[in-house]
Design a protein around this motif. Structure first.
Motif, PDB file in Angstrom:
ATOM      1  N   TRP A  55       0.643  -1.038   0.089  1.00 10.71           N
ATOM      2  CA  TRP A  55      -0.136   0.016   0.189  1.00 10.71           C
ATOM      3  C   TRP A  55       0.848   1.158   0.005  1.00 10.71           C
ATOM      4  O   TRP A  55       0.414   2.291   0.605  1.00 10.71           O
ATOM      5  CB  TRP A  55      -0.848  -0.052   1.305  1.00 10.71           C
ATOM      6  N   ILE A  56       2.167   1.075  -0.385  1.00 16.44           N
ATOM      7  CA  ILE A  56       2.752   2.304  -0.511  1.00 16.44           C
ATOM      8  C   ILE A  56       2.505   2.819  -2.077  1.00 16.44           C
ATOM      9  O   ILE A  56       2.728   2.189  -3.092  1.00 16.44           O
ATOM     10  CB  ILE A  56       4.463   2.129  -0.420  1.00 16.44           C
ATOM     11  N   THR A  57       2.271   4.172  -2.490  1.00 17.21           N
ATOM     12  CA  THR A  57       1.882   4.628  -3.524  1.00 17.21           C
ATOM     13  C   THR A  57       2.781   4.648  -4.330  1.00 17.21           C
ATOM     14  O   THR A  57       4.033   5.254  -4.096  1.00 17.21           O
ATOM     15  CB  THR A  57       1.225   6.213  -3.220  1.00 17.21           C
ATOM     16  N   THR A  58       2.673   4.229  -5.605  1.00 13.53           N
ATOM     17  CA  THR A  58       3.614   3.929  -6.748  1.00 13.53           C
ATOM     18  C   THR A  58       3.263   5.189  -7.728  1.00 13.53           C
ATOM     19  O   THR A  58       4.229   5.634  -8.522  1.00 13.53           O
ATOM     20  CB  THR A  58       3.855   2.971  -7.400  1.00 13.53           C
ATOM     21  N   ARG A  59       2.240   5.469  -8.143  1.00 17.15           N
ATOM     22  CA  ARG A  59       1.629   6.305  -9.104  1.00 17.15           C
ATOM     23  C   ARG A  59       0.216   7.027  -8.903  1.00 17.15           C
ATOM     24  O   ARG A  59      -0.886   6.312  -8.510  1.00 17.15           O
ATOM     25  CB  ARG A  59       1.536   5.389 -10.538  1.00 17.15           C
ATOM     26  N   LEU A  60       0.146   8.156  -9.448  1.00 16.59           N
ATOM     27  CA  LEU A  60      -1.063   9.059  -9.121  1.00 16.59           C
ATOM     28  C   LEU A  60      -1.096   9.709 -10.535  1.00 16.59           C
ATOM     29  O   LEU A  60      -0.078  10.470 -10.793  1.00 16.59           O
ATOM     30  CB  LEU A  60      -1.159   9.691  -8.171  1.00 16.59           C
TER      31      LEU A  60
END
Length: 209
Positions: A55-60
Motif C-alpha cells: 500500500w505504498i503509492t507508486t503512481r497517481l
C-alpha cells in the motif's frame, strides 16, 4: 482498461459534489475515480492511483477540468524519489478571478525532492485517499491510541499544486481513526476494509455499504 471488482461512492457534505471510485484491492490498490464539486468554481476531477502490495503509492494521475481550463499532474515514485509532470490548457486563474477567488498558482511542484519522505499521496477533497495510510499502517485493526505521524504528497484541487504535508493518524478503536493536519482534525468512521464511511465536514458514503 481492466474492469474493477469494487465500487465506492461518497456525497460531499461541505459543498455540492460527489465522488465515485472503482477499485481493486486484492494486492495493494488500483483505483480510478471521478470527483465533482462546485467550489471554488465548478470542476470535474478524474484520477487513477496505484500502490504496491504494501500500500505504498507508486503512481497517481489526476486531471481537473472546468469552463475554459484543464490541468493535469502525474506523480511517479521510483528509487525513493518522486517524478512530477504537469500540463495545463486555458486559464484557471482567470476563472477563479471571475468568481472572486484568489489565483491558484501553478500545478505541480518546483522541487520534487521535498516529497522524498512521502509514502502516501492525498488528493484534496477525496475520502478515498485516507484509506492509503490506514491500510499501509494497519490502523483499522490497531489498538486505540496507536499513532503514526507521516508525510504525504498532498495534491490540491483544483489547482493540482503538489506540496509535502505532515499528517497524524490515530486509531480510536475498531472502525474509527482520527486524522489531523496542522490545526485541523476529524474523526473518521471506517468500514471493515478501512474505507471511509463518514468524514465529518467533508463527505459521507452514499453506496449503501
Amino acid at each position: 482498461m481492466p474492469s474493477m471488482p469494487k465500487s465506492r461512492f461518497w456525497t460531499r457534505t461541505d459543498t455540492a459534489g460527489a465522488e465515485h471510485a472503482l477499485l481493486d484491492d486484492g494486492r495493494g490498490l488500483a483505483a480510478r475515480g471521478t470527483m465533482l464539486a462546485v467550489d471554488p468554481v465548478p470542476w470535474t476531477c478524474r484520477y487513477q492511483v496505484t500502490t504496491d502490495p504494501d500500500w505504498i503509492t507508486t503512481r497517481l494521475e489526476v486531471e481537473v477540468e472546468g469552463t475554459g481550463w484543464l490541468r493535469s499532474v502525474r506523480l511517479e515514485r521510483a528509487a525513493d524519489r518522486w517524478r512530477v509532470t504537469t500540463a495545463e490548457q486555458g486559464d484557471l486563474d482567470a476563472a477563479l478571478a471571475a468568481a472572486g477567488h484568489a489565483p491558484a498558482g501553478l500545478p505541480g511542484t518546483d522541487d520534487p525532492d521535498r516529497l522524498a519522505d512521502a509514502r502516501d499521496v492525498d488528493l484534496g477533497g477525496s475520502p478515498l485517499f485516507n484509506t492509503l495510510p490506514v491500510r499501509r499502517l494497519g490502523l483499522a485493526g490497531a489498538p486505540a491510541d496507536t499513532t503514526h505521524r507521516i508525510t504525504v504528497a498532498w495534491v490540491l484541487v483544483p489547482s493540482l499544486a503538489v506540496v509535502p504535508a505532515e499528517q497524524v493518524y490515530t486509531s480510536l478503536g475498531p472502525g474509527r481513526v482520527r486524522f489531523a493536519s496542522d490545526s485541523f482534525s476529524a474523526d473518521l468512521d471506517l468500514d471493515a476494509e478501512g474505507y471511509t464511511l463518514r468524514y465529518p465536514g467533508l463527505a459521507e458514503r452514499g453506496d449503501g455499504r
